[in-house]
Design a protein around this motif. Structure first.
Motif, short mmCIF file in Angstrom:
data_model
loop_
_atom_site.label_atom_id
_atom_site.label_comp_id
_atom_site.label_asym_id
_atom_site.label_seq_id
_atom_site.Cartn_x
_atom_site.Cartn_y
_atom_site.Cartn_z
N TYR A 108 46.22 42.04 48.89
CA TYR A 108 46.56 42.76 47.66
C TYR A 108 45.82 42.09 46.50
CZ TYR A 108 50.36 44.43 50.62
OH TYR A 108 51.08 44.97 51.65
N ARG A 109 45.69 42.88 45.43
CA ARG A 109 44.95 42.37 44.26
C ARG A 109 45.47 43.00 42.99
NH1 ARG A 109 39.40 45.06 43.93
NH2 ARG A 109 40.36 46.15 42.19
N ASP A 110 45.22 42.34 41.86
CA ASP A 110 45.48 43.00 40.58
C ASP A 110 44.75 44.33 40.58
OD1 ASP A 110 47.06 41.17 39.23
OD2 ASP A 110 45.34 40.03 38.47
N GLU A 111 45.32 45.32 39.90
CA GLU A 111 44.70 46.66 39.86
C GLU A 111 43.25 46.56 39.39
OE1 GLU A 111 44.34 50.44 40.60
OE2 GLU A 111 46.31 49.52 40.87
N ASN A 112 43.02 45.81 38.32
CA ASN A 112 41.68 45.75 37.74
C ASN A 112 40.96 44.46 38.13
OD1 ASN A 112 41.83 48.20 36.35
ND2 ASN A 112 43.15 47.21 34.82
N CYS A 113 39.71 44.65 38.45
CA CYS A 113 38.87 43.47 38.69
C CYS A 113 37.77 43.55 37.64
CB CYS A 113 38.29 43.56 40.09
SG CYS A 113 36.89 42.48 40.32
N MET A 114 37.52 42.43 36.95
CA MET A 114 36.56 42.46 35.85
C MET A 114 35.16 42.89 36.32
SD MET A 114 35.65 39.32 33.35
CE MET A 114 37.16 39.24 32.45
N PHE A 115 34.78 42.42 37.51
CA PHE A 115 33.47 42.78 38.07
C PHE A 115 33.70 43.34 39.49
CE2 PHE A 115 32.77 39.07 35.33
CZ PHE A 115 31.83 39.58 34.44
N PRO A 116 33.84 44.66 39.62
CA PRO A 116 34.21 45.22 40.93
C PRO A 116 33.29 44.80 42.08
CG PRO A 116 34.37 46.89 39.23
CD PRO A 116 33.76 45.68 38.57
N ALA A 117 31.98 44.72 41.83
CA ALA A 117 31.07 44.35 42.93
C ALA A 117 31.32 42.90 43.36
CB ALA A 117 29.62 44.53 42.51
N ARG A 118 31.68 42.06 42.40
CA ARG A 118 31.97 40.66 42.75
C ARG A 118 33.24 40.60 43.60
NH1 ARG A 118 30.21 37.05 37.41
NH2 ARG A 118 28.14 37.96 37.25
#
Ligand code: UDP
Length: 403
Positions: A108-118
């Motif tokens: 699971y992860r926070d909804e938003n990732c600052m850099f999706p490709a990373r």
């Protein structure tokens, strides 16, 4: 007896001084010679010593248990050994990165990732390892810069970052770029990821050109992410027969100032770097991803500064795998070292081969996965609380979705 020894030492020092003075009076080139010779001798000595003292990091050639890099995990987790990691420390860490959770072999992860490709590059490895990983919470910083500067923060948070210096107590993880994500260049618009494919490509490029057919020239292409690169570029402008180093344009390029008052050069592929004998690595914002690629050209790598690290750097040894230069080298220091290796071609080739062998043997995709697995298993042992599910977090994938 002591007196005699003293006299012999003083005498021999005077003889040396006399010879040097005599040489000096004969003209400047000869005057400089003893110093130059001393420097050359010192370089040879350093190489000989480093090679003689070098011990391979694993007795198992295949290093199936990735023991080579294990000491880094121990060192990075050491600040938390006595305190362990509390729920509060993980909450404190949340502002420094993306929260991840492994719960019942699901990610699971926070909804938003600052850099999706990373995030994608990171998740590739986590998803693969889920069947072997216990429950845990972790905060992964996907920015370039580490977050926990030891001087300003106690050990009240734990954050994973891809690169750091001695001044930080972030826990290093293998960067996203081994699989996906930036940096993006014109030649790699979606990022230079897929280390597995790049390894093969570069090995082919290296094999396609014999050492003796490489140009005996220093080569560098990159953007001005740090002005530490300036002196090499300036040397290249003054002595193009020794170095070909030019600044390229990255997304942040605004004016000629960003390429040291000259038009940006065309980008060169990693494969093209293999045509040159001497390649250069520098820090950028943090460690630069180019270092591992340079080694696979079977060219001699000059590595400037030892401050910025990635998890695999500590096993690369100066004068064994690469030529070290202190931060902000002068043009003269580059000149001396390049000239030295031009005159000691067999040493240059030996170090280049050592560097290639190390990266080829100990920075395989299985080493990256193995490092992640060991790191996370040891990290988990520090968690002092029971991990709970969190409905706010986004489901990324489960063990059965393993790639
Ligand atoms: N790069 C490249 N060819 C170029 C310029 C850059 O392959 O002509 C690669 C470089 O080796 C590095 C990445 O693109 O892996 C970003 O390089 P840059 O100098 O822009 O930034 P750095 O991350 O090194 O600070």
């Amino acid at each position: 007896m002591f007196l005699v020894l003293c006299c012999v030492i003083i005498l021999s020092e005077n003889v040396n001084a006399a010879t040097e003075n005599q040489a000096c009076s004969e003209g400047e080139t000869i005057c400089a010679a003893p110093n130059v010779e001393k420097k050359l001798y010192a370089i040879k000595q350093r190489i000989a010593q480093a090679m003689a003292n070098y011990e391979s990091c694993s007795t198992d050639v295949a290093d199936v248990n990735c023991t080579c890099h294990a000491a880094v995990i121990k060192k990075d987790l050491a600040p938390y050994k006595s305190t362990g990691l509390s729920r509060k420390m993980l909450e404190n860490a949340a502002k420094y990165g993306t929260r991840y959770k492994i719960y019942k072999q699901q990610l699971y992860r926070d909804e938003n990732c600052m850099f999706p490709a990373r995030c994608q590059g990171i998740e590739h490895f986590l998803l693969q390892l889920l069947p072997q990983l216990p429950d845990m919470d972790l905060v992964i910083n996907t920015r370039d810069y580490p977050q926990l500067q030891s001087a300003f923060r106690g050990q009240d948070a734990a954050v994973f970052s891809f690169s750091k210096t001695q001044e930080h107590h972030d826990i290093m993880y293998p960067a996203w770029t081994f699989w996906a994500g930036g940096p993006a260049t014109k030649l790699h618009p979606t990022g230079i990821g897929r280390w597995d494919l790049m390894r093969e490509k570069l090995r082919n490029s290296a094999d396609a050109i014999a050492w003796n057919d490489k140009q005996a020239l220093g080569f560098f292409r990159g953007s001005r992410t740090s002005d530490e690169r300036d002196s090499l570029v300036l040397l290249s402008r003054r002595r193009p027969e020794l170095v070909n180093a030019q600044y390229t344009k990255n997304q942040a390029w605004k004016s000629l100032k960003d390429t040291l008052n000259q038009a940006p050069a065309q980008e060169a592929s990693f494969e093209d770097h293999c045509q040159y004998k001497y390649l250069f690595n520098f820090r950028g914002v943090a460690a630069s991803f180019r270092l591992k690629h340079l080694f696979l050209c079977k060219s001699l790598v000059f590595h400037v500064g030892d401050e910025w690290q990635e998890f695999f750097y500590p096993q690369l040894k100066p004068w064994v795998h690469y030529v070290p230069l202190q931060s902000y080298p002068s043009e003269q220091q580059y000149e001396e070292l390049i000239e030295f290796f031009k005159n000691h071609d067999e040493l240059a080739q030996q170090i280049a081969t050592n560097g290639y062998d190390f990266i080829w043997q100990h920075l395989r995709m299985e080493d990256i996965s193995c490092y992640w697995r060991k790191l996370l298993k040891r990290y988990k042992k520090l968690l002092k609380y029971e991990v709970q599910p969190d409905k706010q977090m986004k489901f990324v994938g489960g063990a059965k979705d393993e790639l």
